[in-house]
Write an enzyme that holds these catalytic residues in place. Sequence first.
Site, PDB file in Angstrom:
ATOM      1  NE  ARG A  61      -2.962   0.290   3.352  1.00  0.00           N
ATOM      2  CZ  ARG A  61      -2.366   0.433   4.535  1.00  0.00           C
ATOM      3  NH1 ARG A  61      -1.609   1.478   4.792  1.00  0.00           N
ATOM      4  NH2 ARG A  61      -2.518  -0.487   5.460  1.00  0.00           N
ATOM      5  CE1 TYR A 116     -15.812  16.249 -12.747  1.00  0.00           C
ATOM      6  CE2 TYR A 116     -15.060  15.608 -10.559  1.00  0.00           C
ATOM      7  CZ  TYR A 116     -15.585  15.273 -11.792  1.00  0.00           C
ATOM      8  OH  TYR A 116     -15.854  13.969 -12.077  1.00  0.00           O
ATOM      9  CG  ASP A 188      -9.307  19.725 -11.066  1.00  0.00           C
ATOM     10  OD1 ASP A 188      -8.584  19.284 -11.984  1.00  0.00           O
ATOM     11  OD2 ASP A 188     -10.399  19.214 -10.758  1.00  0.00           O
ATOM     12  CE  LYS A 213     -12.230  13.126 -16.668  1.00  0.00           C
ATOM     13  NZ  LYS A 213     -12.427  14.195 -15.730  1.00  0.00           N
TER      14      LYS A 213
HETATM   15  C1  LIG Z   1     -13.041  14.085 -14.410  1.00  0.00           C
HETATM   16  C2  LIG Z   1     -12.576  15.188 -13.552  1.00  0.00           C
HETATM   17  C3  LIG Z   1     -12.288  14.963 -12.204  1.00  0.00           C
HETATM   18  C4  LIG Z   1     -12.537  13.643 -11.533  1.00  0.00           C
HETATM   19  O1  LIG Z   1     -11.791  12.590 -12.031  1.00  0.00           O
HETATM   20  P1  LIG Z   1     -12.271  11.063 -11.853  1.00  0.00           P
HETATM   21  O2  LIG Z   1     -11.075  10.287 -12.183  1.00  0.00           O
HETATM   22  O3  LIG Z   1     -13.446  10.879 -12.778  1.00  0.00           O
HETATM   23  O4  LIG Z   1     -12.691  10.896 -10.417  1.00  0.00           O
HETATM   24  C5  LIG Z   1     -11.784  16.009 -11.474  1.00  0.00           C
HETATM   25  N1  LIG Z   1     -11.595  17.229 -12.011  1.00  0.00           N
HETATM   26  C6  LIG Z   1     -11.884  17.486 -13.298  1.00  0.00           C
HETATM   27  C7  LIG Z   1     -11.657  18.844 -13.839  1.00  0.00           C
HETATM   28  C8  LIG Z   1     -12.388  16.479 -14.100  1.00  0.00           C
HETATM   29  O5  LIG Z   1     -12.717  16.762 -15.372  1.00  0.00           O
END
Ligand SMILES: *Cc1c(COP(=O)(O)O)cnc(C)c1O
Length: 398
Positions: A61, A116, A188, A213
Amino acid sequence: MNSSDDEQTESLRAETRLVVSGRDTKAQRGFVNPPVVRGSTVLYPTADDLHAHRGEFQYGRLGTPTTRALQNALMALEGPECAGVGLVPSGLSAISTALLSVLKAGDHILVSDSAYRPTRNFCNGVLARYGVETTYFDPSIGAGIAKQFRSNTRAVMVEAPGSQSFEMPDIPAIAAVAHAHDALVIDDNTWATPLYRRALEQGVDISMQAATKYIGGHSDIMFGTISANARAWPAIAETIRLLGVCAGPDDVFLALRGLRTLAVRLAHHKQAAIEMARWLAARPEVARVLHPALPSDPGHAIWKRDFTGSSGLFSIVLKPAPKEAVDALLDTVKLFGMGYSWGGYESLIIPFDCTEYRTATNWAPGGPTLRLHIGLESLDDLKADLDRGFAAFNAVAR
Ligand SMILES: *Cc1c(COP(=O)(O)O)cnc(C)c1O
C-alpha cells in the site's frame, strides 16, 4: 529521485522528460518499462531490518517499484517546485485527499464557483459534516478575493479553466492573496496537465490531476495524482497513509504508459480543438464558443500568460433552440460519442446546464450548451459528422 537514469533530466525539455524520467534501466534489467509489481507483503531479510523498517519498500500500500517509476516521472514533469506526488484511485479521490490534508473542524475554505461539480458535492457533503465551511467565489474575482477571507480561511480551491463553462481565474493573483493570509492554494490542473501549465511555479501549493483524462489518455483507467510543493507535501503524504488510499498496479502501469505519449497526443488535441472551435464559431447555429485559446474569449489574456498550450475540451453556446433540436443533433452524430469523462483518444459531446450548481455567479448563456472533446480522429470526418448533426438540428429547430 533515486533512480540512476533520472539524474540528468532536469536540464531536458518537458517532452524529453516525459520519455526518459522514472526509468531505472538497471533495476528493470534492461527493459524500457518497469514491471507491474503486484504485492502486499515485502519480505525483510533480517530481524534487524524488520525492527528498523529498513529497505526501499515496506508494504504494498505504501509503494512499489511501479508506483515509484510513475512518481518519479510525474515529479520530473512538474518541475523543481514539486516535493512529492501522491497516487490515488481517481481524480475525485485526489481532490478529497488534498482537501482533507489541509482542513480541520472549524476551518473555512474558498472554492471557485466553476470547480468540478463533485468537488462542490464533497465540500457540501463531507466537509460540512466535519465542521468545515465552504464559500464559493466568482472565478473572475482576481485579487478581489481578499474581501472573502476570514480569520479561519485555510485554503483556496481553484480550477482553470472552469468545468464546463471555461472561465479563466487569475491563479497567481489569487495565490498571492491566499499566501498573505497564510492559506494554501489547491488547484485542479486536469484540463491543461502539467505539460501546458506549471501550476506549482504559479503560486499553487497542491496541484491535482484526474489522470483518468489525459495522462491515462485511452479511457481505460480511473486514476488521480496529487503533486505538492515542500510546504504541502508532508501533509499530503501523511493523509494518504492515514486514509489508506492506493492505486491498483495495472492502473499505475497504464498511467505511466499514457504519460509517455502525453506530449504528442496533447499537441494533436490542442490543434484539432482550436481548428474545430473556429469552425464552430463561424456556424450560423452557434452563438458563442467557450475556449480560452481563442482571442475572442474573455479569459484569453490570462490563458496566454499562464499556459503554454490548450487541450481538446471546450464548450459552445447554441442560438436559442428547443431541446428536441439539440437531441436530434446528439442522436445524429456518430463519431462524437455521448458520455461523461474526456481526455481519451475519442471525440465526445455532452449537453450541460450549470444553473443548479453555480451559486456565486449567474449562469445565463442565452441558449443550449454543449461540451465537446476533440479526439484523434480525422478533423474532416469530425466536421462531416457535426454537419449531419446540425442538419438534423435545423430540421427540428425551423
Ligand atoms: C473528471 C474530472 C475529475 C474527476 O476525475 P475522476 O477520475 O473521474 O474521479 C476532477 N476534475 C476534473 C476537472 C475532471 O474533469
